[in-house]
Structure formats: C-alpha cells, structure tokens
Design a protein around this motif. Structure first.
Motif, PDB file in Angstrom:
ATOM      1  N   ASN A  33       0.844  -1.198   0.000  1.00  0.00           N
ATOM      2  CA  ASN A  33       0.000   0.000   0.000  1.00  0.00           C
ATOM      3  C   ASN A  33       0.875   1.242   0.000  1.00  0.00           C
ATOM      4  O   ASN A  33       1.735   1.395   0.856  1.00  0.00           O
ATOM      5  CB  ASN A  33      -0.901   0.011   1.235  1.00  0.00           C
ATOM      6  N   GLY A  34       0.684   2.117  -0.955  1.00  0.00           N
ATOM      7  CA  GLY A  34       1.350   3.409  -0.935  1.00  0.00           C
ATOM      8  C   GLY A  34       2.686   3.498  -1.627  1.00  0.00           C
ATOM      9  O   GLY A  34       3.412   4.447  -1.405  1.00  0.00           O
ATOM     10  N   GLY A  35       3.054   2.522  -2.445  1.00  0.00           N
ATOM     11  CA  GLY A  35       4.321   2.656  -3.151  1.00  0.00           C
ATOM     12  C   GLY A  35       4.870   1.345  -3.661  1.00  0.00           C
ATOM     13  O   GLY A  35       4.206   0.319  -3.663  1.00  0.00           O
ATOM     14  N   GLU A  36       6.143   1.397  -4.073  1.00  0.00           N
ATOM     15  CA  GLU A  36       6.818   0.231  -4.618  1.00  0.00           C
ATOM     16  C   GLU A  36       7.543  -0.516  -3.495  1.00  0.00           C
ATOM     17  O   GLU A  36       8.320   0.067  -2.739  1.00  0.00           O
ATOM     18  CB  GLU A  36       7.839   0.672  -5.673  1.00  0.00           C
ATOM     19  N   ALA A  37       7.312  -1.820  -3.415  1.00  0.00           N
ATOM     20  CA  ALA A  37       7.940  -2.638  -2.383  1.00  0.00           C
ATOM     21  C   ALA A  37       9.438  -2.773  -2.640  1.00  0.00           C
ATOM     22  O   ALA A  37       9.864  -2.979  -3.764  1.00  0.00           O
ATOM     23  CB  ALA A  37       7.293  -4.016  -2.337  1.00  0.00           C
ATOM     24  N   VAL A  38      10.232  -2.616  -1.593  1.00  0.00           N
ATOM     25  CA  VAL A  38      11.683  -2.744  -1.688  1.00  0.00           C
ATOM     26  C   VAL A  38      12.142  -4.030  -1.000  1.00  0.00           C
ATOM     27  O   VAL A  38      12.961  -4.763  -1.537  1.00  0.00           O
ATOM     28  CB  VAL A  38      12.379  -1.535  -1.017  1.00  0.00           C
ATOM     29  N   ALA A  39      11.610  -4.303   0.185  1.00  0.00           N
ATOM     30  CA  ALA A  39      12.034  -5.462   0.961  1.00  0.00           C
ATOM     31  C   ALA A  39      10.965  -5.848   1.972  1.00  0.00           C
ATOM     32  O   ALA A  39      10.088  -5.047   2.300  1.00  0.00           O
ATOM     33  CB  ALA A  39      13.329  -5.154   1.699  1.00  0.00           C
ATOM     34  N   VAL A  40      11.066  -7.065   2.450  1.00  0.00           N
ATOM     35  CA  VAL A  40      10.257  -7.532   3.572  1.00  0.00           C
ATOM     36  C   VAL A  40      11.187  -7.534   4.783  1.00  0.00           C
ATOM     37  O   VAL A  40      12.297  -8.058   4.718  1.00  0.00           O
ATOM     38  CB  VAL A  40       9.698  -8.942   3.318  1.00  0.00           C
ATOM     39  N   VAL A  41      10.736  -6.919   5.878  1.00  0.00           N
ATOM     40  CA  VAL A  41      11.584  -6.756   7.064  1.00  0.00           C
ATOM     41  C   VAL A  41      10.865  -7.321   8.285  1.00  0.00           C
ATOM     42  O   VAL A  41       9.672  -7.103   8.466  1.00  0.00           O
ATOM     43  CB  VAL A  41      11.923  -5.264   7.298  1.00  0.00           C
ATOM     44  N   GLN A  42      11.636  -8.049   9.108  1.00  0.00           N
ATOM     45  CA  GLN A  42      11.118  -8.612  10.354  1.00  0.00           C
ATOM     46  C   GLN A  42      12.079  -8.233  11.466  1.00  0.00           C
ATOM     47  O   GLN A  42      13.291  -8.349  11.309  1.00  0.00           O
ATOM     48  CB  GLN A  42      11.038 -10.122  10.243  1.00  0.00           C
ATOM     49  N   ALA A  43      11.550  -7.783  12.594  1.00  0.00           N
ATOM     50  CA  ALA A  43      12.383  -7.398  13.738  1.00  0.00           C
ATOM     51  C   ALA A  43      11.865  -8.077  15.000  1.00  0.00           C
ATOM     52  O   ALA A  43      10.648  -8.139  15.221  1.00  0.00           O
ATOM     53  CB  ALA A  43      12.374  -5.890  13.915  1.00  0.00           C
ATOM     54  N   ASN A  44      12.784  -8.581  15.801  1.00  0.00           N
ATOM     55  CA  ASN A  44      12.447  -9.235  17.063  1.00  0.00           C
ATOM     56  C   ASN A  44      13.361  -8.716  18.163  1.00  0.00           C
ATOM     57  O   ASN A  44      14.520  -8.395  17.900  1.00  0.00           O
ATOM     58  CB  ASN A  44      12.641 -10.753  16.963  1.00  0.00           C
ATOM     59  N   ALA A  45      12.844  -8.666  19.383  1.00  0.00           N
ATOM     60  CA  ALA A  45      13.653  -8.261  20.535  1.00  0.00           C
ATOM     61  C   ALA A  45      13.237  -9.071  21.756  1.00  0.00           C
ATOM     62  O   ALA A  45      12.049  -9.301  21.972  1.00  0.00           O
ATOM     63  CB  ALA A  45      13.480  -6.779  20.824  1.00  0.00           C
TER      64      ALA A  45
END
Length: 116
Positions: A33-45
């Motif tokens: 939504n809202g533009g061109e996809a660059v990457a899929v990102v996942q963050a955990n802590a």
C-alpha cells in the motif's frame, strides 16, 4: 554482595538480544500500500524485566521494535516508509504481570514491507 548482584545483572543483560531479518523483493511481484515494495523486514527483541514486569532491565517493547529496529532497517535499505503488516509483544499488565515473577523474559516482534 554488591559485586554479586552487579555480576548477575550484567550476565542477564547478555541474554537479551535483538534481531532484524530482511529480504529484498521485486516491486512487481509484491504489492504494498502506498508505493513500490523494496524489501520484507522482520524485527524481534527479547528483554528482561524484574519484579512482575515493573522494572525493565533490558527493554523490549513495541516502540523499540517498530521505531528503532524495523523502520531503521527499512530506511537503511532505501525505503521511505514501512507498510506494517503485524506487531506483537508480551503482555505486562493485569493478570499477566504475575507471570513476570522475580525475573521475567519479554518478547516483541514486528514485520512489514519496506516501501519507496
């Protein structure tokens, strides 16, 4: 005794960690939504708390995961924003505080699509 407590806190802080994983994707194959996809990102802590999740020894909350990890990684990959797909954290209030005990482990995660 003070040295033993300080050593224990220092050792526990080594247990807590953060992780950011990303995969570059083609904007033609992944819609965002809202533009061109660059990457899929996942963050955990992972974090540590004391005394029924009242005191944060090592912070792990949604603010840390989304703003400091997920958005920072997306911007480092050349994206201007993140289309957040999901986020979650360990509950710390109410009846869930009882599971914190003397020392508790908390977890937070978020994932989304980096968008240009």
């Amino acid at each position: 005794m003070k040295k033993a407590i300080l050593s224990a806190v220092a050792a526990m802080s080594l247990v807590a960690c953060t992780s950011v994983e990303s995969a570059v994707v083609s904007g033609a194959e992944i819609s965002a939504n809202g533009g061109e996809a660059v990457a899929v990102v996942q963050a955990n802590a992972l974090g540590l708390t004391a005394i029924f999740h009242i005191v944060d020894l090592v912070q792990s909350d949604l603010d840390t995961v989304v703003n400091k990890l997920l958005v920072a990684e997306a911007k480092a990959m050349g994206a201007s924003k993140v289309d957040l797909k999901g986020a979650g954290t360990t509950p710390r209030h109410g009846i869930y505080a009882l599971f914190g005990g003397i020392i508790g482990v908390t977890s937070s995660s978020a994932f989304g699509v980096a968008v240009k």
